[in-house]
Design a protein around this motif. Structure first.
Motif, mmCIF file in Angstrom:
data_model
loop_
_atom_site.group_PDB
_atom_site.id
_atom_site.type_symbol
_atom_site.label_atom_id
_atom_site.label_comp_id
_atom_site.label_asym_id
_atom_site.label_seq_id
_atom_site.Cartn_x
_atom_site.Cartn_y
_atom_site.Cartn_z
ATOM 1 N N GLN A 97 0.820 -1.212 0.000
ATOM 2 C CA GLN A 97 0.000 0.000 0.000
ATOM 3 C C GLN A 97 0.856 1.266 0.000
ATOM 4 O O GLN A 97 0.526 2.246 -0.669
ATOM 5 C CB GLN A 97 -0.963 -0.005 1.192
ATOM 6 C CG GLN A 97 -2.009 -1.083 1.122
ATOM 7 C CD GLN A 97 -2.886 -0.966 -0.115
ATOM 8 O OE1 GLN A 97 -3.273 0.121 -0.520
ATOM 9 N NE2 GLN A 97 -3.185 -2.095 -0.729
ATOM 10 N N HIS A 98 1.948 1.237 0.738
ATOM 11 C CA HIS A 98 2.863 2.377 0.787
ATOM 12 C C HIS A 98 3.448 2.626 -0.609
ATOM 13 O O HIS A 98 3.500 3.758 -1.085
ATOM 14 C CB HIS A 98 3.964 2.093 1.807
ATOM 15 C CG HIS A 98 4.761 3.275 2.209
ATOM 16 N ND1 HIS A 98 5.560 3.264 3.322
ATOM 17 C CD2 HIS A 98 4.935 4.500 1.667
ATOM 18 C CE1 HIS A 98 6.174 4.422 3.452
ATOM 19 N NE2 HIS A 98 5.810 5.197 2.440
ATOM 20 N N LEU A 158 12.704 1.716 1.963
ATOM 21 C CA LEU A 158 13.664 1.109 2.884
ATOM 22 C C LEU A 158 12.926 0.496 4.067
ATOM 23 O O LEU A 158 11.745 0.778 4.295
ATOM 24 C CB LEU A 158 14.659 2.160 3.365
ATOM 25 C CG LEU A 158 15.518 2.804 2.278
ATOM 26 C CD1 LEU A 158 16.392 3.900 2.886
ATOM 27 C CD2 LEU A 158 16.362 1.766 1.576
ATOM 28 N N THR A 159 13.621 -0.306 4.828
ATOM 29 C CA THR A 159 13.022 -0.946 5.994
ATOM 30 C C THR A 159 12.404 0.111 6.899
ATOM 31 O O THR A 159 13.065 1.049 7.323
ATOM 32 C CB THR A 159 14.074 -1.760 6.757
ATOM 33 O OG1 THR A 159 14.609 -2.753 5.868
ATOM 34 C CG2 THR A 159 13.475 -2.438 7.968
ATOM 35 N N THR A 160 11.106 -0.049 7.136
ATOM 36 C CA THR A 160 10.331 0.902 7.913
ATOM 37 C C THR A 160 9.724 0.194 9.114
ATOM 38 O O THR A 160 9.029 -0.804 8.949
ATOM 39 C CB THR A 160 9.198 1.502 7.049
ATOM 40 O OG1 THR A 160 9.778 2.107 5.894
ATOM 41 C CG2 THR A 160 8.388 2.510 7.816
ATOM 42 N N THR A 170 9.900 -2.997 -2.922
ATOM 43 C CA THR A 170 10.565 -2.588 -4.149
ATOM 44 C C THR A 170 9.520 -2.483 -5.243
ATOM 45 O O THR A 170 8.472 -3.128 -5.179
ATOM 46 C CB THR A 170 11.643 -3.597 -4.588
ATOM 47 O OG1 THR A 170 11.026 -4.870 -4.827
ATOM 48 C CG2 THR A 170 12.735 -3.739 -3.551
ATOM 49 N N ALA A 171 9.816 -1.666 -6.242
ATOM 50 C CA ALA A 171 8.943 -1.540 -7.408
ATOM 51 C C ALA A 171 9.828 -1.566 -8.643
ATOM 52 O O ALA A 171 10.790 -0.810 -8.741
ATOM 53 C CB ALA A 171 8.154 -0.240 -7.343
ATOM 54 N N ILE A 172 9.526 -2.480 -9.561
ATOM 55 C CA ILE A 172 10.300 -2.586 -10.795
ATOM 56 C C ILE A 172 9.337 -2.658 -11.977
ATOM 57 O O ILE A 172 8.173 -3.030 -11.829
ATOM 58 C CB ILE A 172 11.230 -3.820 -10.788
ATOM 59 C CG1 ILE A 172 10.422 -5.116 -10.662
ATOM 60 C CG2 ILE A 172 12.275 -3.718 -9.688
ATOM 61 C CD1 ILE A 172 11.240 -6.378 -10.882
ATOM 62 N N ASP A 173 9.850 -2.293 -13.130
ATOM 63 C CA ASP A 173 9.047 -2.394 -14.340
ATOM 64 C C ASP A 173 8.840 -3.865 -14.681
ATOM 65 O O ASP A 173 9.775 -4.664 -14.661
ATOM 66 C CB ASP A 173 9.741 -1.688 -15.507
ATOM 67 C CG ASP A 173 9.783 -0.181 -15.322
ATOM 68 O OD1 ASP A 173 8.768 0.380 -14.874
ATOM 69 O OD2 ASP A 173 10.827 0.427 -15.629
ATOM 70 N N VAL A 197 5.817 -4.262 -10.946
ATOM 71 C CA VAL A 197 5.806 -5.362 -9.988
ATOM 72 C C VAL A 197 6.296 -4.835 -8.649
ATOM 73 O O VAL A 197 7.424 -4.356 -8.531
ATOM 74 C CB VAL A 197 6.688 -6.535 -10.462
ATOM 75 C CG1 VAL A 197 6.685 -7.663 -9.438
ATOM 76 C CG2 VAL A 197 6.223 -7.039 -11.827
ATOM 77 N N ILE A 198 5.426 -4.916 -7.660
ATOM 78 C CA ILE A 198 5.759 -4.483 -6.303
ATOM 79 C C ILE A 198 5.980 -5.733 -5.456
ATOM 80 O O ILE A 198 5.132 -6.625 -5.428
ATOM 81 C CB ILE A 198 4.631 -3.643 -5.689
ATOM 82 C CG1 ILE A 198 4.390 -2.378 -6.510
ATOM 83 C CG2 ILE A 198 4.950 -3.292 -4.236
ATOM 84 C CD1 ILE A 198 3.144 -1.619 -6.109
#
Length: 94
Positions: free
Chosen positions: A30-31, A47-49, A62-65, A72-73
């Motif tokens: 969601q973040h 980052l680690t939250t 992470t978010a990548i194409d 893709v999250i």
């Protein structure tokens, strides 16, 4: 009786941590989605939250194409001895 109660308490604590790790992974997704809503090109990751602050439980993402204009999250939630990984694919736009 004490051994049984101790075992039941440990099992309950493990179940709670297992579920909490899943919820934290969902929070990471969601973040990341919130960042993508603000900026479709965002790919910095999270980052680690620690959430809630001071709890020792964390999430990251992470978010990548992905293929065909998708993103893709991948999020990780950590609670106690458990780490849960959640991956979602999002199609941006129409």
């Amino acid at each position: 009786i004490l051994d049984t109660q101790t075992l039941q308490y440990s099992a309950l604590r493990n179940t709670i941590d297992y579920d909490r790790a899943r919820y934290l992974a969902e929070a990471g997704v969601q973040h990341a989605l919130a960042f993508l809503e603000q900026d479709i090109t965002w790919r910095n990751g999270i980052l680690t939250t620690q959430f809630p602050l001071g709890s020792g439980t964390t999430y990251s993402a992470t978010a990548i194409d992905g293929p065909n204009g998708t993103v893709v999250i991948t999020a990780m939630g950590v609670a106690g001895a458990f780490t849960r990984r959640l991956q979602v694919t999002v199609k941006m736009g129409g």
